[in-house]
Design a protein around this motif. Structure first.
Motif, mmCIF file in Angstrom:
data_model
loop_
_atom_site.group_PDB
_atom_site.id
_atom_site.type_symbol
_atom_site.label_atom_id
_atom_site.label_comp_id
_atom_site.label_asym_id
_atom_site.label_seq_id
_atom_site.Cartn_x
_atom_site.Cartn_y
_atom_site.Cartn_z
ATOM 1 N N LYS A 96 0.839 -1.207 0.000
ATOM 2 C CA LYS A 96 0.000 0.000 0.000
ATOM 3 C C LYS A 96 0.870 1.251 0.000
ATOM 4 O O LYS A 96 0.597 2.221 -0.710
ATOM 5 N N VAL A 97 1.911 1.235 0.828
ATOM 6 C CA VAL A 97 2.832 2.384 0.888
ATOM 7 C C VAL A 97 3.478 2.608 -0.478
ATOM 8 O O VAL A 97 3.563 3.748 -0.960
ATOM 9 N N MET A 98 3.911 1.517 -1.108
ATOM 10 C CA MET A 98 4.570 1.633 -2.422
ATOM 11 C C MET A 98 3.613 2.229 -3.457
ATOM 12 O O MET A 98 4.023 3.022 -4.315
ATOM 13 N N GLN A 99 2.332 1.864 -3.383
ATOM 14 C CA GLN A 99 1.335 2.418 -4.316
ATOM 15 C C GLN A 99 1.178 3.920 -4.108
ATOM 16 O O GLN A 99 1.097 4.691 -5.078
ATOM 17 N N VAL A 100 1.143 4.345 -2.846
ATOM 18 C CA VAL A 100 1.011 5.786 -2.544
ATOM 19 C C VAL A 100 2.249 6.541 -3.031
ATOM 20 O O VAL A 100 2.138 7.605 -3.650
ATOM 21 N N VAL A 101 3.440 5.969 -2.780
ATOM 22 C CA VAL A 101 4.701 6.617 -3.203
ATOM 23 C C VAL A 101 4.738 6.739 -4.730
ATOM 24 O O VAL A 101 5.137 7.777 -5.264
ATOM 25 N N ARG A 102 4.298 5.697 -5.416
ATOM 26 C CA ARG A 102 4.255 5.750 -6.888
ATOM 27 C C ARG A 102 3.351 6.898 -7.352
ATOM 28 O O ARG A 102 3.707 7.657 -8.267
ATOM 29 N N GLU A 103 2.200 7.016 -6.698
ATOM 30 C CA GLU A 103 1.260 8.085 -7.066
ATOM 31 C C GLU A 103 1.872 9.456 -6.792
ATOM 32 O O GLU A 103 1.735 10.384 -7.606
ATOM 33 N N GLN A 104 2.561 9.603 -5.661
ATOM 34 C CA GLN A 104 3.207 10.884 -5.332
ATOM 35 C C GLN A 104 4.255 11.249 -6.391
ATOM 36 O O GLN A 104 4.312 12.393 -6.851
ATOM 37 N N ILE A 105 5.073 10.265 -6.778
ATOM 38 C CA ILE A 105 6.136 10.514 -7.767
ATOM 39 C C ILE A 105 5.528 10.885 -9.115
ATOM 40 O O ILE A 105 5.950 11.856 -9.756
ATOM 41 N N MET A 106 4.519 10.115 -9.557
ATOM 42 C CA MET A 106 3.907 10.356 -10.868
ATOM 43 C C MET A 106 3.244 11.740 -10.918
ATOM 44 O O MET A 106 3.354 12.452 -11.921
ATOM 45 N N ARG A 107 2.561 12.106 -9.832
ATOM 46 C CA ARG A 107 1.904 13.418 -9.806
ATOM 47 C C ARG A 107 2.931 14.557 -9.807
ATOM 48 O O ARG A 107 2.716 15.594 -10.424
ATOM 49 N N ALA A 108 4.047 14.353 -9.115
ATOM 50 C CA ALA A 108 5.104 15.386 -9.083
ATOM 51 C C ALA A 108 5.778 15.515 -10.445
ATOM 52 O O ALA A 108 6.102 16.623 -10.887
ATOM 53 N N LEU A 109 5.989 14.376 -11.130
ATOM 54 C CA LEU A 109 6.636 14.410 -12.451
ATOM 55 C C LEU A 109 5.753 15.078 -13.497
ATOM 56 O O LEU A 109 6.247 15.684 -14.446
ATOM 57 N N THR A 110 4.438 14.961 -13.339
ATOM 58 C CA THR A 110 3.505 15.555 -14.308
ATOM 59 C C THR A 110 3.712 17.060 -14.417
ATOM 60 O O THR A 110 3.514 17.642 -15.488
#
Length: 714
Positions: free
Chosen positions: A466-480
């Motif tokens: 679950k943590v890894m999924q949240v971190v992935r979302e944080q990274i993807m949103r920041a890269l956008t």
């Protein structure tokens, strides 16, 4: 009564005469039509004449492309491709410089047509041009138009690139290596070198011997973005075609020559806005740089390799400030117990032999490289994370080792490490050009984010995924947001805390909320056709506005465009070639070709498209396959498209299917339907807020025993 389908009404021009209006029978041989036109103007030897499209392209009409002639087309009677080729072959050898220059201009223009190109090449025209270049007698405009004609002729793919001599390659390379060279000559020379490298492994070796990175660097330090683009394209081509064992060596040379910082200051941070072609080349360079990590990513750790095991010992030493004990200090069991305790604190899955953790590929040894980089270059943060987690309860500790391995794997997936660059993508990130060790720094920021998110979520070992999924979302949103620097990326992540992610998710969930009660579902079904009609109208309106499509060659990227749009009455597709990318809509009357919607038989997508079945680089490119579609008309004629992006692909395939009365099936239609339907439902149910809607309608009461209660108004 409408004219037969095979009869086309056109106007035909001839210099010095009034244009003729003619009806052309498409079933008649083209030679018979040309003979008839020549007789009308009393011209002999009709075999020496041909018909051309009277527009900027001047393309010859042949039996293959005659179906492109539409009602209302303007044609031009002109000398045949063979006669024109013979004349230009003689004229470019003129002793008069002015006559020679005019001939070369005409040749550069005519060479865009494949029919002419074939005739000129048959006269050994390519050899003549290469001899003119090798002789070294032409300069300035003469040389520029010679090289332009050469590039246009080679772009047709008729002649193999392997046929050129070392002397020709050396000459072209010398134009690039000179510090002061005519801009047009330099641009064409760079384009030729790029094509040579991409199209022949043998020529790659010859070009690599003549061109060094140091000689290309000065061209990036100028202000001409076209020259900068072609220069990066040559560097990318050399990088792409280099044998695997030489790529690391080339990357080392690029680092020595400070290519990254030169591109950052002279291209990315220059005052000139970055155009699509430059963005594509920067994206390719970014991908090729990250692909250098593939070897480490796919290398398993050898648990018996002492040098590799020493890296793990180093991680332990930095974290716990311990020196390696000599083999004779204390009992073996005591030392084993101490190592196991420390490896558990470091968060490895295998506490006894952590080397086993790095046998999973991907990410292999790349994860260990990242951990060591973090420990050495961000030592305080590394020690804080390890000690912080080792002092927590067992079930609440964030395992640094396991997290680093999974995070490295995730970052490789996000950046598509190991995949070839896409032909259509412009998705480069400026922040990756701000540091020589961009991937490692990217990892260091993200591992600290992971530890922060773990604490915010109060996660336990069961919550790892679950943590890894949240971190992935944080990274993807920041890269956008395409941050310009790693510090901006870090700042963006600070604003995307776990609480913020929950708010964003909640907001998105509210927008996509799906009511499941029967009355609501019935209302949805009733509204759905209205929404689908609205989407259909939007798609057709977008087709009426039109889109600019890039012509993509399997031999090299070209800045050649064509435009297509639907007529306002939805009955005709207008299309035609453009000299450059348009700034706005292109009017119908400037598009030469037409395709009646009634003639369209089917819309074909992906690998079934005829232009995707051709041999060449496009066939293997997955992203291009996903953007390709074709319109089948008549028996076996096709109009082939490659959309600029996924959105345009969905708009056009939806719109064309709507014109044919077929279902719109793209993912964007589904997304639009969900969004609009959800919005419409909320508007209609606004008055029922906080009111419980029953699952079933209330029962209809029985009829009353009498109707005496009815009030008589009179």
């Amino acid at each position: 009564m409408p004219p037969p389908a095979d009869i086309v009404k056109v106007a035909i021009e001839w210099p010095g005469a009034f244009p003729k209006l003619m009806e052309i029978d498409q079933k008649k041989p083209l030679s018979a039509i040309i003979k008839e036109v020549c007789e009308g103007w009393s011209l002999g030897n009709p075999e020496n004449f041909a018909l051309q499209i009277a527009d900027a392209t001047n393309f010859y009409i042949t039996e293959k492309n005659r179906s492109d002639i539409k009602n209302g087309s303007i044609l031009r009677l002109t000398t045949s491709p063979y006669q024109t080729a013979v004349q230009l072959h003689e004229r470019i050898q003129s002793s008069s410089m002015d006559a020679k220059l005019e001939a070369l201009k005409d040749l550069a223009n005519a060479s865009r047509d494949i029919t002419f190109a074939q005739e000129f090449i048959n006269l050994d025209g390519i050899s003549l041009l290469t001899q003119m270049v090798e002789s070294g007698t032409d300069f300035g405009d003469l040389l520029s138009f010679t090289l332009t004609a050469f590039v246009e002729l080679m772009d047709h793919g008729i002649v193999s690139w392997d046929t050129f001599s070392v002397a020709f390659i050396k000459k072209i390379a010398s134009f690039v290596n000179k510090t002061a060279m005519d801009t047009a000559v330099l641009q064409r020379s760079l384009a030729i070198l790029e094509s040579m490298v991409l199209n022949s492994q043998d020529l790659y070796h010859k070009v690599a011997q003549e061109i060094t990175i140091g000689q290309l660097i000065p061209h990036l330090q100028g202000t001409d973005q076209d020259i900068q683009t072609y220069t990066i394209a040559v560097i990318n081509a050399l990088f792409l075609k280099a044998p695997e064992e030489k790529r690391q060596e080339m990357a080392h040379i690029l680092a020595q020559k400070q290519l990254r910082s030169i591109i950052l200051s002279n291209v990315i941070r220059s005052n000139t806005p970055i155009n699509d072609e430059m963005a594509h080349q920067l994206y390719v360079l970014q991908v090729l740089n990250f692909n250098l990590l593939e070897d480490r990513m796919m290398t398993k750790m050898d648990p018996q390799d002492q040098a590799q095991r020493d890296i793990i010992f180093e991680l332990r030493r930095i974290a716990f400030d311990v020196e390696l004990e000599p083999n004779n200090s204390g009992s073996i069991e005591k030392r084993k117990s101490m190592y196991t305790r420390d490896y558990k604190k470091l968060g490895f899955i295998n506490h006894v032999n952590p080397a086993v953790d790095f046998t999973q590929i991907p990410p292999g040894m790349l994860a260990l490289d990242n951990m060591l980089y973090f420990a050495r270059h961000h030592q305080d943060a590394y020690i804080r994370i390890v000690l912080e987690n080792s002092s927590r309860e067992d079930k609440h500790e964030c395992p640094f080792g396991r997290s680093s391995i999974e995070l490295t794997k995730m970052l490789c997936e996000i950046l598509k490490v190991g995949e070839l660059p896409s032909e259509n993508c412009h998705d480069f990130h400026p922040m990756f050009f701000t540091h020589d060790r961009a991937f490692e720094e990217f990892f260091c920021i993200c591992i600290q984010l992971l530890n922060k998110t773990w604490k915010e979520m109060r996660a336990t070992s069961e919550d790892f995924n679950k943590v890894m999924q949240v971190v992935r979302e944080q990274i993807m949103r920041a890269l956008t947001a395409k941050p310009n620097s790693l510090d901006q990326f870090k700042s963006r992540l600070q604003n995307l805390s776990y609480t913020e992610i929950l708010k964003i998710r909640q907001s998105e969930r509210m927008n996509q909320e799906d009511f499941q009660s029967r009355p609501i579902l019935e209302l949805r079904e009733k509204i759905q056709p209205e929404i689908m009609e609205l989407i259909k109208q939007q798609r057709l309106n977008r087709l009426c506005e039109g889109t600019c499509f890039r012509k993509i060659s399997s031999r090299r990227r070209q800045d050649k465009f064509w435009y297509c749009r639907l007529s306002p009455n939805h009955k005709v597709l207008h299309y035609g070639d453009l000299e450059e990318s348009p700034q706005g809509e292109v009017p119908h009357d400037s598009l030469q070709d037409k395709l009646p919607v009634a003639d369209i038989k089917a819309v074909i997508t992906g690998k079934d498209c005829p232009h995707m079945k051709e041999k060449g680089a496009l066939k293997q490119n997955k992203e291009v396959l996903e953007l390709a579609f074709s319109v089948l008309y008549e028996s076996d004629e096709y109009l082939n498209f490659i959309a600029p992006d996924k959105h345009e692909y969905c708009v056009w395939t939806d719109g064309l299917n709507a014109l044919l009365g077929k279902e719109m099936t793209s993912e964007y239609t589904k997304s639009d339907m969900d969004t609009l339907l959800s919005m419409e439902m909320k508007l209609r149910l606004l008055d029922l807020e906080n009111i419980q809607i029953p699952e079933a309608p209330p029962p209809i009461p029985k009829e009353p025993s009498n109707y005496d209660f009815v009030y008589d108004c009179n």
